[in-house]
Design an enzyme around this catalytic site. Structure first.
Site, PDB file in Angstrom:
ATOM      1  N   SER A 244       0.736  -1.169   0.009  1.00 55.22           N
ATOM      2  CA  SER A 244       0.013   0.089  -0.027  1.00 55.22           C
ATOM      3  C   SER A 244       1.008   1.261  -0.063  1.00 55.22           C
ATOM      4  CB  SER A 244      -0.733  -0.058   1.088  1.00 55.22           C
ATOM      5  OG  SER A 244      -0.132  -0.240   2.527  1.00 55.22           O
TER       6      SER A 244
ATOM      7  N   THR B  47     -39.295  27.684  -9.348  1.00 53.28           N
ATOM      8  CA  THR B  47     -39.467  26.493  -9.158  1.00 53.28           C
ATOM      9  C   THR B  47     -39.631  25.600 -10.420  1.00 53.28           C
ATOM     10  OG1 THR B  47     -41.890  26.987  -8.973  1.00 53.28           O
ATOM     11  CG2 THR B  47     -40.653  26.990  -6.649  1.00 53.28           C
ATOM     12  N   HIS B  48     -39.157  24.428 -10.420  1.00 55.53           N
ATOM     13  CA  HIS B  48     -39.279  23.406 -11.553  1.00 55.53           C
ATOM     14  C   HIS B  48     -38.566  24.330 -12.577  1.00 55.53           C
ATOM     15  CE1 HIS B  48     -42.456  21.101  -9.487  1.00 55.53           C
ATOM     16  NE2 HIS B  48     -42.858  22.263  -9.041  1.00 55.53           N
TER      17      HIS B  48
ATOM     18  N   SER C  57     -13.534  27.853 -27.277  1.00 49.26           N
ATOM     19  CA  SER C  57     -13.853  26.595 -28.085  1.00 49.26           C
ATOM     20  C   SER C  57     -12.548  26.777 -29.166  1.00 49.26           C
ATOM     21  CB  SER C  57     -15.227  26.774 -28.733  1.00 49.26           C
ATOM     22  OG  SER C  57     -15.292  25.828 -30.005  1.00 49.26           O
TER      23      SER C  57
ATOM     24  N   LYS D 146     -17.331  31.533 -28.470  1.00 51.01           N
ATOM     25  CA  LYS D 146     -17.584  30.581 -27.034  1.00 51.01           C
ATOM     26  C   LYS D 146     -16.821  30.835 -26.048  1.00 51.01           C
ATOM     27  CE  LYS D 146     -19.882  27.298 -26.645  1.00 51.01           C
ATOM     28  NZ  LYS D 146     -19.435  26.022 -27.243  1.00 51.01           N
TER      29      LYS D 146
ATOM     30  N   GLU E 190     -18.502  23.235 -14.817  1.00 48.49           N
ATOM     31  CA  GLU E 190     -18.796  21.720 -15.420  1.00 48.49           C
ATOM     32  C   GLU E 190     -18.008  20.922 -14.738  1.00 48.49           C
ATOM     33  OE1 GLU E 190     -20.143  23.456 -19.650  1.00 48.49           O
ATOM     34  OE2 GLU E 190     -18.614  22.517 -19.553  1.00 48.49           O
TER      35      GLU E 190
ATOM     36  N   GLN F  68      -7.327  -2.310   4.170  1.00 50.06           N
ATOM     37  CA  GLN F  68      -6.262  -1.639   3.508  1.00 50.06           C
ATOM     38  C   GLN F  68      -6.857  -0.842   2.431  1.00 50.06           C
ATOM     39  OE1 GLN F  68      -2.059  -3.430   2.913  1.00 50.06           O
ATOM     40  NE2 GLN F  68      -2.645  -3.316   0.675  1.00 50.06           N
TER      41      GLN F  68
END
Length: 463
Positions: free
Chosen positions: A28, A160-161, A282, A288, A295, A327
Site C-alpha cells: 500500500s 421552482t421547476h 472553443s 464561445k 462543469e 487496507q
C-alpha cells in the site's frame, strides 16, 4: 533498504518471501506514503509515553525521537527511498529508522500493532481534512456574502421547476448557499468531534499487558480521550465514513451551485459573466466562453459520492476486528479529500470573480407573471376573498395577459374588474417586482432589509 528486510519485519513463521504478485497486491506504500507525517507524529508520541512509563530507556527514546525527525526530513525533502517490498508507510519508516539508529528502532513497536498504528494515523489525517474543509467552506461563504452584499436589492426571478415563480433578490439567492454551507460546516465539526478519540494502545485487537498510559498518548496527539474498546478501536472506520458523508453533502451543494452558474452564464440567461480565469474557449467556435470550471466541479463530485459507496462496501461484511480488506479504506478517501479541496477552491474563485448582470436579472424578474402570487395575496388582504377564490381570479387574469401577449401590470383596471369587481387601482402597487420583494418581510424572506440583516448575522457569526 533491501527486500529481505520485509520478511524480517513480519516474523519468522515464513521461510520464503512472498510471490511477486502477492507483493504487488499486498503493498500500500504507493498511496499510504502520504500518511508519513501522521505516522511519525504517532510514533514520537508512543516513544515518549513508553519512556515515561519506564518501558523504554531515555537513551533509546532520544535516539528514536531524533531518528524519526531525520526520516521525516528525508521524506519532506524527497530523498527517502520508498520500497514496495516493505508494504506500507509504517514498515518503510521503521526500516529506515533501524538503518539510522540500530536495534533501538525495534523497541519502538513495543505495546502497539500496525492495526492501532494505522487507525491512529488515518484518524489524524482525516481530522486534518475536516479542518481543511472548514477553512475552504468559510472562504466560499465569504465570497458569497460579498456577492449578497453587492446585490442585496437586485431583483431577479426565483424559480421552482426552473420556471419563473416569484421575484427574489440576488442577495437572497446567494445567502441560500451560505446557509447550505453553514450546515456543511456543522457536519464537518460534528464529524471531527466524534472521531477525536485515540486508537493507539489498542494494539492488535485486545490491548496490551505493558503498563502503557493511553491518556498520555491521546493528549499528546490532540485527541480528547482514548478509544474505550480495543476491538472497536482497530476495526472502526466510521470516522472516514463520517468525513465522506459530510463531504458528499457539501459536494452536492457545490454541484447545485455549479449547475446554476452553467445556466446563468449561458447566452439565453446572461445572469452572470464568469471571469476568464475560470473559463475556456472553443477550438472551433471563436465566440464561445465555456464555464469549464463549473462543469468540472459538477462532474468531479461523483468521485466523492463514489468514495463513500466504495468504503461502505469495504466495511459492510467485515467481522471484528481487523481484516486486510481495510487496507482498501484509504485511496478513495484521499481522492475524495483532494477533490473536495480543489472544488471548494475553484468555486470560491468563480464566485469571487463573477459579475452579476443586474439589468438582465431585473428584466427576467418581470417576465413569466412573477407577481401573480402578489396579486392573489392582495385580493385576500384588500378585497377579502378566500385564498382559493383569489387564486382562481388571478389565474384568469394570467390567462388573459398570456392570451394578449402582455404581463399582469399591463392589464387595464377595467379588464381586471371584469374578472373581479373588487379590484381597485391599488392593485398596481403590488404588481411591480420591487414592491413584491420589498413586501416579503417575514423572517427568512427575500426583502432587501432582511438580506442585509442576514449578511450582518453571518459576518458577526464568523468573527
Amino acid at each position: 533498504m533491501s527486500d529481505s528486510t520485509s520478511n524480517a519485519m513480519w516474523g519468522g513463521r515464513f521461510a520464503g518471501g512472498p510471490d511477486a504478485i502477492m507483493e504487488a497486491i499486498n503493498a500500500s506504500i504507493g498511496y499510504d506514503r502520504r500518511l508519513a507525517p501522521q505516522d511519525i507524529e504517532g510514533s514520537r508520541a508512543h516513544a515518549a509515553m513508553l519512556a515515561a512509563q519506564g518501558i523504554l530507556t531515555d537513551k533509546d527514546a532520544d535516539a528514536i525521537r531524533e531518528g524519526l525527525l531525520t526520516v521525516l526530513s528525508e521524506i519532506e525533502g524527497g530523498t527517502f527511498d520508498f520500497s514496495p517490498a516493505l508494504e506500507d508507510i509504517h514498515m518503510n519508516v521503521e526500516a529506515r529508522l533501524r538503518e539510522l539508529i540500530g536495534d533501538a528502532a525495534g523497541r519502538l513497536h513495543t505495546a502497539r500493532s500496525r492495526n492501532d498504528q494505522v487507525a491512529t494515523d488515518f484518524r489524524l489525517w482525516t481530522r486534518e481534512r475536516c479542518d481543511e474543509a472548514l477553512a475552504g467552506i468559510e472562504a466560499l461563504q465569504e465570497a458569497l456574502l460579498a456577492q449578497a452584499e453587492q446585490g442585496a436589492d437586485w431583483v431577479m426571478p426565483g424559480f421552482t421547476h426552473l420556471q419563473t415563480a416569484q421575484p427574489v433578490t440576488w442577495g437572497h439567492h446567494m445567502l441560500a448557499y451560505v446557509e447550505m454551507l453553514g450546515r456543511d460546516a456543522s457536519r464537518f465539526r460534528d464529524a471531527r468531534t466524534r472521531m477525536n478519540e485515540c486508537p493507539l494502545g489498542a494494539a492488535a485487537l485486545a490491548g496490551t499487558s505493558f503498563p502503557i498510559d493511553r491518556e498520555a498518548t491521546a493528549s499528546a496527539l490532540g485527541f480528547d480521550r482514548p478509544c474505550a474498546n480495543s476491538l472497536d478501536a482497530v476495526s472502526d472506520r466510521d470516522f472516514a465514513l463520517d468525513y465522506l458523508s459530510a463531504a458528499s453533502i457539501c459536494a452536492m451543494h457545490l454541484s447545485r451551485l455549479a449547475e446554476e452558474l452553467v445556466i446563468w452564464s449561458s447566452a439565453q440567461f446572461r445572469f452572470v459573466a464568469l471571469s476568464d480565469r475560470f473559463s475556456t474557449g472553443s477550438s472551433i467556435m471563436p465566440q464561445k466562453k465555456n464555464p469549464d470550471a463549473a462543469e468540472l466541479i459538477r462532474a468531479k463530485i461523483g468521485r466523492i459520492f463514489g468514495a463513500q459507496s466504495a468504503l461502505l462496501m469495504v466495511m459492510k461484511g467485515l467481522p471484528l476486528a481487523y481484516s486486510k480488506d481495510m487496507q482498501e479504506d484509504k485511496e478513495q478517501v484521499f481522492d475524495a479529500a483532494d477533490t473536495l479541496s480543489l472544488s471548494l477552491a475553484a468555486m470560491t474563485g468563480m464566485v469571487a470573480d463573477m459579475a452579476a448582470n443586474a439589468d438582465a436579472l431585473r428584466a427576467a424578474a418581470g417576465h413569466g407573471f412573477s407577481t401573480a402570487t402578489d396579486l392573489a395575496d392582495w385580493l385576500v388582504r384588500e378585497a377579502g376573498l378566500p385564498f382559493r377564490e383569489a387564486h382562481h381570479a388571478t389565474g384568469s387574469l394570467v390567462a388573459l395577459a398570456e392570451r394578449t401577449g402582455r404581463d399582469l401590470p399591463d392589464l387595464t383596471l377595467a379588464e381586471m374588474r371584469q374578472v373581479n369587481g373588487a379590484i381597485t387601482e391599488g392593485v398596481y402597487d403590488v404588481l411591480g417586482v420591487d414592491n413584491s420583494v420589498a413586501s416579503r418581510t417575514s423572517y427568512g424572506g427575500t426583502a432587501p432589509a432582511n438580506v442585509r440583516d442576514q449578511i450582518d448575522r453571518w459576518r458577526t457569526r464568523s468573527r
